[in-house]
Design a protein around this motif. Structure first.
Motif: not given
Length: 309
Positions: A67-69, A135-137, A225-228
């Motif tokens: 997610a951080l990327l 947060f989202n990714l 999968a979740v996007g979060h």
């Protein structure tokens, strides 16, 4: 040869599921696959007689690394995220394993849980990491190839299936050889292994490292999968889910974690839909039933059938 045939058949089946199934089933399969990869690593660790109640630590590290990327470095390639998740978790496991590999039994279990809860506390208090909301990714490419809108999860499921199959075959080869016998020896009689000239510390350390890296890979796959991502991914209940799945499936086969994870996700989805206020009780009753009648896990049924054939 038999393991390779089963692995190829599983990959074909998952690819077909990814291409032909509705989105809700693809989503459930991705979560089951992600948790199956984590439990595969837990299986490696359990072969040495150790149970980690802190695999949520590496699951969360893998998810947050991916997610951080996306969130801070604007890297939108899913393949890079998966590799980063496994690498980040493996690096932390390599460091913490230097300490944890010295402990056994309840001390190992509680220390692994403690480290997981430390990360949970850091994430909850850190505004830069989204605090309690997370947060989202967003992943829009895979190995540089742009993904069509709506097809992302299908591609991620196929990629996850490939990763899971490769990991399962490597673990099968590892545990089926000399290293697997050493791991079992550490579980049964650590002192005898030391007398034979092998290092129980080294066996536990390497298996812990493998378990951490696989948990990170599973975390990155779950994040896609979740996007979060959020701190709950590192909470003790998440680690408890992995132990539950390991008990549900048993440690006799590399397929058991994936079968058990699929059953777990299906049970949770059905229970949360038809009994949303007591779905945890439903899972608890299922676990109690398994412990009472199949203490070695569901894979015992397959073993009994094979022996009677």
């Amino acid at each position: 040869m038999k393991a390779a045939i089963v692995a190829i058949a599983s990959l074909v089946a998952l690819t077909g599921l990814a291409l032909l199934s509705p989105q809700w089933l693809v989503f459930m399969a991705m979560l089951a696959l992600a948790k199956g990869v984590v439990v595969l690593g837990l299986l490696v660790l359990m072969r040495t007689g150790l149970v980690s109640f802190g695999q949520g630590l590496y699951f969360g590290i893998g998810a947050y690394a991916a997610a951080l990327l996306s969130h801070h470095l604007h890297v939108a390639d899913a393949a890079v995220m998966l590799l980063a998740g496994a690498a980040a978790a493996g690096l932390v496991a390599a460091l913490l394993g230097l300490l944890l590999a010295r402990y056994r039994d309840i001390f190992f279990a509680m220390l692994s849980l403690a480290f997981s809860m430390i990360l949970y506390g850091v994430l909850v208090k850190s505004a830069a990491l989204g605090s309690t909301d997370g947060f989202n990714l967003h992943a829009r490419t895979f190995f540089g190839v742009a993904l069509a809108s709506g097809a992302e999860r299908r591609v991620f499921l196929i990629a996850g299936a490939v990763c899971a199959v490769v990991a399962a075959l490597l673990v099968h080869r590892l545990l089926g050889g000399h290293w697997g016998r050493l791991a079992t020896g550490v579980r049964d009689n650590e002192l005898r292994v030391a007398y034979l000239g092998a290092s129980p510390y080294r066996v536990v350390y390497v298996n812990y490292l493998i378990a951490g890296a696989l948990a990170g890979l599973g975390g990155a796959l779950a994040a896609l999968a979740v996007g979060h991502v959020d701190p709950e991914m590192t909470y003790w209940t998440t680690s408890g889910e992995f132990v539950f799945i390991a008990i549900l499936g048993g440690i006799q086969s590399i397929l058991a974690p994936f079968v058990a994870a699929t059953i777990f996700e299906a049970l949770r989805m059905i229970a949360s839909q038809y009994a949303p206020n007591v779905w945890q009780m439903s899972l608890g009753l299922a676990m109690l039933t398994i412990i009472m009648f199949l203490p070695a896990g569901l894979w015992t049924l397959a073993e009994r059938r094979r022996r009677s054939a």
